[in-house]
Design a protein around this motif. Sequence first.
Motif, PDB file in Angstrom:
ATOM      1  N   PRO A  69     -46.963  72.825  67.533  1.00 58.42           N
ATOM      2  CA  PRO A  69     -46.672  71.391  67.497  1.00 58.42           C
ATOM      3  C   PRO A  69     -45.514  71.072  66.559  1.00 58.42           C
ATOM      4  O   PRO A  69     -45.325  71.739  65.537  1.00 58.42           O
ATOM      5  CB  PRO A  69     -47.975  70.766  66.973  1.00 58.42           C
ATOM      6  N   ASP A  70     -44.737  70.072  66.921  1.00 57.53           N
ATOM      7  CA  ASP A  70     -43.693  69.593  66.033  1.00 57.53           C
ATOM      8  C   ASP A  70     -44.315  69.055  64.749  1.00 57.53           C
ATOM      9  O   ASP A  70     -45.435  68.519  64.759  1.00 57.53           O
ATOM     10  CB  ASP A  70     -42.895  68.488  66.728  1.00 57.53           C
ATOM     11  N   ASP A  71     -43.618  69.213  63.639  1.00 57.10           N
ATOM     12  CA  ASP A  71     -44.156  68.763  62.346  1.00 57.10           C
ATOM     13  C   ASP A  71     -44.585  67.301  62.369  1.00 57.10           C
ATOM     14  O   ASP A  71     -45.548  66.910  61.706  1.00 57.10           O
ATOM     15  CB  ASP A  71     -43.121  68.963  61.238  1.00 57.10           C
ATOM     16  N   SER A  72     -43.892  66.476  63.150  1.00 57.13           N
ATOM     17  CA  SER A  72     -44.185  65.045  63.161  1.00 57.13           C
ATOM     18  C   SER A  72     -45.567  64.743  63.710  1.00 57.13           C
ATOM     19  O   SER A  72     -46.137  63.681  63.436  1.00 57.13           O
ATOM     20  CB  SER A  72     -43.125  64.299  63.970  1.00 57.13           C
ATOM     21  N   VAL A  73     -46.137  65.677  64.495  1.00 51.68           N
ATOM     22  CA  VAL A  73     -47.463  65.457  65.063  1.00 51.68           C
ATOM     23  C   VAL A  73     -48.486  65.201  63.972  1.00 51.68           C
ATOM     24  O   VAL A  73     -49.366  64.343  64.088  1.00 51.68           O
ATOM     25  CB  VAL A  73     -47.884  66.674  65.918  1.00 51.68           C
ATOM     26  N   ASP A  86     -35.912  74.967  79.268  1.00 49.83           N
ATOM     27  CA  ASP A  86     -36.383  76.021  78.366  1.00 49.83           C
ATOM     28  C   ASP A  86     -37.509  76.823  79.008  1.00 49.83           C
ATOM     29  O   ASP A  86     -38.380  76.276  79.686  1.00 49.83           O
ATOM     30  CB  ASP A  86     -36.908  75.416  77.057  1.00 49.83           C
ATOM     31  N   TYR A 146     -50.622  79.864  62.493  1.00 48.75           N
ATOM     32  CA  TYR A 146     -49.812  80.069  63.686  1.00 48.75           C
ATOM     33  C   TYR A 146     -49.382  81.529  63.804  1.00 48.75           C
ATOM     34  O   TYR A 146     -49.404  82.121  64.892  1.00 48.75           O
ATOM     35  CB  TYR A 146     -48.573  79.177  63.651  1.00 48.75           C
ATOM     36  N   LEU A 177     -47.367  76.788  72.414  1.00 48.53           N
ATOM     37  CA  LEU A 177     -46.334  76.084  71.654  1.00 48.53           C
ATOM     38  C   LEU A 177     -46.860  75.622  70.301  1.00 48.53           C
ATOM     39  O   LEU A 177     -47.999  75.166  70.197  1.00 48.53           O
ATOM     40  CB  LEU A 177     -45.844  74.857  72.423  1.00 48.53           C
ATOM     41  N   ASP A 187     -48.040  63.946  61.034  1.00 49.56           N
ATOM     42  CA  ASP A 187     -47.759  62.817  60.144  1.00 49.56           C
ATOM     43  C   ASP A 187     -48.743  61.674  60.356  1.00 49.56           C
ATOM     44  O   ASP A 187     -48.838  60.771  59.536  1.00 49.56           O
ATOM     45  CB  ASP A 187     -46.332  62.303  60.386  1.00 49.56           C
ATOM     46  N   ARG A 223     -48.834  77.220  59.019  1.00 48.85           N
ATOM     47  CA  ARG A 223     -47.864  78.211  59.481  1.00 48.85           C
ATOM     48  C   ARG A 223     -48.458  79.616  59.449  1.00 48.85           C
ATOM     49  O   ARG A 223     -48.189  80.438  60.321  1.00 48.85           O
ATOM     50  CB  ARG A 223     -46.587  78.132  58.632  1.00 48.85           C
TER      51      ARG A 223
END
Length: 227
Positions: free
Chosen positions: A111-115, A176, A138, A109, A117, A135
């Motif tokens: 990571p969400d962008d907020s990770v 999911d 990834y 997976l 921050d 990116r």
Amino acid sequence: MARQAGALGDLRAVYDAVVVGTGYGGGAAACRLARAGMKVAVLERGREFEPGDFPDSATEATRELQVQLGSRRFGKAAGLFDFRASDDVVALVGCGVGGTSLINANVSLVPDDSVFDDDRWPTPLRRPGGDFELRTAYDRARAMLRPAPYPEARLDHRLPKLEALRRAAGDPAAVDLLPINVTFDSVTHPTGVEQPPCTGCGDCVTGCNVGAKNTTDRTYIADAVAH
């Protein structure tokens, strides 16, 4: 896949780079350095596993266990399942060519962008504004590990646990299917490794005896050897 590990006598006196470990960190480093034309030595304390070599019963798995409790160690010195426990952390680490990728659940997976921050991350890794383009990294990892969700066509009779989760959720769409580093068709990986499709045996975390799991020995390390 032909075995890749060499004997100590094969070591040269000088290398451009020495990489310690063959998991996701060491495997990717060895691959990129070899692709850059460098002469690379990769050191791994565990042995090389081929499909069919992994334990297939509780008794066999016990023989592949090593345990570290504080300063005390038990079990096989180079056992596949390296269990470590301290007052603060408990971890299960893979010991073999492929590292923990040999015995993890393959989930891949982003990571969400907020990770990123959080100020505790190094500035080059934080978004936005960092000079390191995650990116792109990834995309490179995806190209090598080739994650994909379990095919829907296989679900009804292969994954009763998933069906139970969907019933518990009350809405099948709320559950999911995550991308996992597993091959579901007979393919030849870009590294040249031939892979059969996943059989749904469920032995991902004890070692894939089919050869369908995209572990680092069959991806990054194989690519490093090819270069």
